[in-house]
Motif scaffolding. Structure first.
Motif, short mmCIF file in Angstrom:
data_model
loop_
_atom_site.label_atom_id
_atom_site.label_comp_id
_atom_site.label_asym_id
_atom_site.label_seq_id
_atom_site.Cartn_x
_atom_site.Cartn_y
_atom_site.Cartn_z
N LEU A 1 0.81 -1.22 0.00
CA LEU A 1 0.00 0.00 0.00
C LEU A 1 0.84 1.28 0.00
N ASP A 2 2.15 1.14 -0.12
CA ASP A 2 3.01 2.32 -0.15
C ASP A 2 3.20 2.85 -1.57
N LEU A 3 2.36 2.43 -2.49
CA LEU A 3 2.47 2.89 -3.89
C LEU A 3 2.17 4.38 -3.99
N PRO A 4 2.94 5.13 -4.76
CA PRO A 4 2.59 6.53 -5.00
C PRO A 4 1.38 6.64 -5.92
N VAL A 5 0.53 7.61 -5.66
CA VAL A 5 -0.60 7.92 -6.53
C VAL A 5 -0.37 9.34 -7.04
N VAL A 6 0.00 9.46 -8.31
CA VAL A 6 0.43 10.76 -8.84
C VAL A 6 -0.55 11.37 -9.84
N ALA A 7 -1.48 10.57 -10.35
CA ALA A 7 -2.43 11.09 -11.34
C ALA A 7 -3.66 10.21 -11.34
N ASP B 1 -17.13 -8.03 -18.04
CA ASP B 1 -16.86 -7.44 -19.35
C ASP B 1 -15.48 -7.86 -19.85
N PRO B 2 -15.35 -8.21 -21.12
CA PRO B 2 -14.02 -8.51 -21.68
C PRO B 2 -13.05 -7.35 -21.54
N ASP B 3 -13.56 -6.11 -21.64
CA ASP B 3 -12.69 -4.94 -21.52
C ASP B 3 -12.04 -4.85 -20.14
N ALA B 4 -12.72 -5.37 -19.12
CA ALA B 4 -12.14 -5.34 -17.77
C ALA B 4 -10.89 -6.20 -17.72
N GLU B 5 -10.95 -7.39 -18.29
CA GLU B 5 -9.78 -8.26 -18.28
C GLU B 5 -8.67 -7.69 -19.16
N ARG B 6 -9.04 -7.08 -20.29
CA ARG B 6 -8.01 -6.48 -21.15
C ARG B 6 -7.29 -5.33 -20.43
N LEU B 7 -8.05 -4.55 -19.66
CA LEU B 7 -7.44 -3.45 -18.90
C LEU B 7 -6.50 -4.00 -17.82
N LEU B 8 -6.94 -5.03 -17.12
CA LEU B 8 -6.10 -5.64 -16.08
C LEU B 8 -4.80 -6.18 -16.66
N ALA B 9 -4.88 -6.71 -17.86
CA ALA B 9 -3.69 -7.29 -18.50
C ALA B 9 -2.70 -6.21 -18.95
N ARG B 10 -3.13 -4.96 -19.08
CA ARG B 10 -2.27 -3.89 -19.59
C ARG B 10 -1.39 -3.27 -18.51
N VAL B 11 -1.80 -3.36 -17.26
CA VAL B 11 -1.15 -2.54 -16.24
C VAL B 11 -0.12 -3.33 -15.45
N ARG B 12 0.75 -2.59 -14.75
CA ARG B 12 1.74 -3.18 -13.86
C ARG B 12 1.23 -3.08 -12.42
N PRO B 13 1.89 -3.78 -11.46
CA PRO B 13 1.42 -3.73 -10.07
C PRO B 13 1.46 -2.33 -9.45
N ASP B 14 2.33 -1.42 -10.01
CA ASP B 14 2.41 -0.08 -9.42
C ASP B 14 1.42 0.89 -10.04
N THR B 15 0.45 0.36 -10.79
CA THR B 15 -0.69 1.14 -11.25
C THR B 15 -1.92 0.67 -10.49
N VAL B 16 -2.80 1.57 -10.12
CA VAL B 16 -3.97 1.23 -9.31
C VAL B 16 -5.22 1.33 -10.18
N PRO C 1 3.14 4.28 -14.31
CA PRO C 1 3.23 3.94 -12.89
C PRO C 1 2.73 5.09 -12.03
N GLY C 2 1.96 4.78 -10.98
CA GLY C 2 1.42 5.81 -10.11
C GLY C 2 0.08 6.34 -10.54
N ASP C 3 -0.44 5.88 -11.68
CA ASP C 3 -1.76 6.33 -12.12
C ASP C 3 -2.86 5.58 -11.37
N LEU C 4 -3.90 6.30 -11.00
CA LEU C 4 -5.13 5.70 -10.48
C LEU C 4 -6.14 5.71 -11.62
N VAL C 5 -6.47 4.53 -12.14
CA VAL C 5 -7.32 4.40 -13.33
C VAL C 5 -8.73 4.03 -12.88
N LEU C 6 -9.70 4.86 -13.23
CA LEU C 6 -11.10 4.62 -12.87
C LEU C 6 -11.78 3.85 -14.00
N GLY C 7 -12.19 2.62 -13.71
CA GLY C 7 -12.86 1.78 -14.71
C GLY C 7 -14.33 2.09 -14.78
#
Length: 541
Positions: free
Chosen positions: A27-33, A60-75, A47-53
């Protein structure tokens, strides 16, 4: 990277609206945008982005595609409407190693977006002040002040406990040495300050006060103020040069900077307590990610117990959160001040706390619970009961542990010595309470001859249930059981024979006797069940 972190953001939003589904990077991830995901546009995610789905559901298939695009340091944040969606999102996030938050349907995306942007813009927890001293680093501030004042500096909190001190090459007298080693000034020095009225003067004065102790260096001391509140004290001892008016002005300026840092520290502590409380509450409800809870609450690799507290309110509804606040603050204060740090939360009229234990401290939760119930009685004028779970090794066990301590608290208070019940010492009561709960959930298990006996008591005025309960409570002793229901042992024996002949409950059969004892316990603990039984004709067996 200085700024907002995920744990601070969770503390700001509150666990009623947001909880962690999966967070492999902690939970020590930075949230910068903050970004809004748009399925029609390939937005760059950093990295550091908070993405609102927004608009995405777990299936939804788009949910899994979005999850597959990001790294652990993206929220990633998804609206979760039920347990099935939560399970689906958790499985996907674990598969792709993504950090995912579940957003309550009660919170609008607009609210979350606005709060995230405001929090990111105002976060400056790691930025240095105008002196170049990092906010929150009181030791750095003490060193900075010592260099300007050319004398050793100590910062105390409002209870006169040392929280920071300078570490430059300055002379050390006995008062300073004792203060640093024991985190408090010497008792003789404190007594001298009180007897001479020094401390009341410091608390009342808006400027530094000169102190000349009999066995130490001359000092200047000033109160660190947050409005009308005293946050602490700032001391500087005379060393290379005499402390003059310029020194007093510098000390007063340093005290203003220290006040900002102490206030920020208090805010950070409040947010940390709130986050820990929210995580524990979600874990007790079975919603939180166990790995995240264990890491954030300091439960990794340790055994712990769950302790529950409930105010005495016989026949009354559970107290609301504001009514529980004084008791929750008392529990949080005692748990936080103990040798092992735990987490505290309130839920459904009860207060719960985790308490780490080891082989050297097996009795510490029970001791702490007894002290808290005693303090609640003396200070809050509140009768409180407590229950302690068995030993736990994983945060995944918290939901079941909560049910176990809740059952213990549902047991009648037979005497004052049972205000604190531990599962280890009440195994029989705990097991019987859980079996009774199963019987209540499955009414068909209450059918049979004993149900007919209860109907007879209800509709015909017989006393079979009371007689059978007295027999069981007396361990089969007819004389003692008869005395409990005010009849001769032979009369009671005749009643038991009638119960066998009319209702088919044969107490000489071990299996029937065990089932009858469990059913009697259920009907006795929940008399409303007796009224729900349909009238049935009684046929002798």
């Amino acid at each position: 990277m200085a700024g907002l972190t995920l744990d601070t953001f969770l503390g700001l939003v509150g666990g009623e609206f947001v909880d962690v589904v999966h967070s492999p990077a902690g939970l020590d991830l930075p949230v910068v945008a903050v970004l809004i995901h748009d399925t029609s546009t390939a937005v760059q995610i950093n990295p550091g982005d908070l993405v609102l789905g927004i608009g995405l559901r777990a299936a939804d298939p788009d949910a899994e595609r979005l999850l597959a695009r990001v790294r652990p340091d993206t929220v990633l944040a998804f609206k979760v409407h039920d347990d099935a969606e939560r399970a689906r999102i958790r499985a996907l996030s674990e598969t792709h190693g993504a950090t995912v938050l579940a957003i309550s349907p009660e919170m609008s995306w607009d609210q979350l977006h606005s709060l995230a942007r405001t929090s990111i813009a105002s976060a400056a927890a790691g930025a240095p002040d105008e002196r170049g001293v990092p906010f929150g680093d009181l030791f750095a501030l003490a060193n900075s002040a010592a260099a300007m004042l050319e004398g050793p500096v100590i910062i105390d909190d409002d209870r006169m406990e040392v929280i920071a001190f300078s570490s430059l090459d300055d002379p050390i007298d006995e008062i300073r040495e004792h203060s640093i080693l024991h985190r408090r000034p010497p008792r003789e020095f404190m007594d001298w300050c009180e007897s001479t009225g020094i401390l009341p003067r410091v608390r009342q004065s808006l400027t530094p006060v000169r102190v000349v102790p009999p066995d130490g260096a001359t000092r200047l001391v000033t109160a660190i103020r947050g409005g009308s509140d005293i946050l602490g004290y700032l001391w500087v001892a005379e060393s290379k040069h005499r402390l003059d008016q310029h020194s007093a002005d510098l000390l007063a300026e340093t005290a203003r900077v220290a006040a900002l840092q102490l206030l920020r520290s208090r805010m950070s502590e409040d947010l940390d307590r709130r986050l820990r409380s929210d995580l524990l509450r979600n874990a007790l409800a079975g919603r939180a990610n166990a790995a995240t809870v264990q890491s954030r609450l300091g439960l990794d690799g340790v055994c712990f117990r769950l302790v529950a507290f409930v105010p005495d309110r016989p026949g009354s509804p559970p107290p609301a959160a504001p009514e529980l606040r004084p008791l929750e603050d008392l529990v949080a204060l005692r748990v936080g001040a103990s040798r092992r740090r735990g987490a505290v939360t309130s839920c459904d009229g009860l207060i719960y706390a985790t308490f780490p234990v080891d082989d050297r401290t097996p009795a510490e939760p029970a001791r702490l619970a007894r002290e808290i119930t005693g303090q609640a009685h003396r200070k809050l004028h509140l009768g409180v009961r407590a229950a302690i779970s068995g030993e736990l090794g994983s945060a995944a066990q918290l939901a079941e542990a909560r049910r176990a301590v809740d059952r213990l608290l549902d047991l009648p208070l037979l005497d004052e010595s049972r205000r604190v019940l531990a599962f280890d010492d009440s195994v029989a009561d705990a097991i019987l309470s859980e079996i009774t709960e199963i019987l209540l959930e499955r009414p068909r298990l209450l059918q049979g001859g004993l149900a007919g006996m209860v109907v007879s008591d209800r509709d015909c005025g017989t006393e079979h249930l009371a007689s059978l309960r007295a027999f069981f409570d007396a361990g089969g002793d007819l004389t003692a059981a008869g005395r409990a229901v005010y009849v001769h042992r032979n009369t009671l024996k005749y009643r038991l024979t009638r119960i066998r002949d009319i209702f088919g409950v044969d107490l000489d059969d071990p299996a029937q006797r065990l089932v009858a004892q469990l059913q009697v316990a259920a009907f006795t603990a929940h008399p409303e069940l007796q009224e729900e039984l349909p009238a049935v004709p009684v046929r002798p067996h």
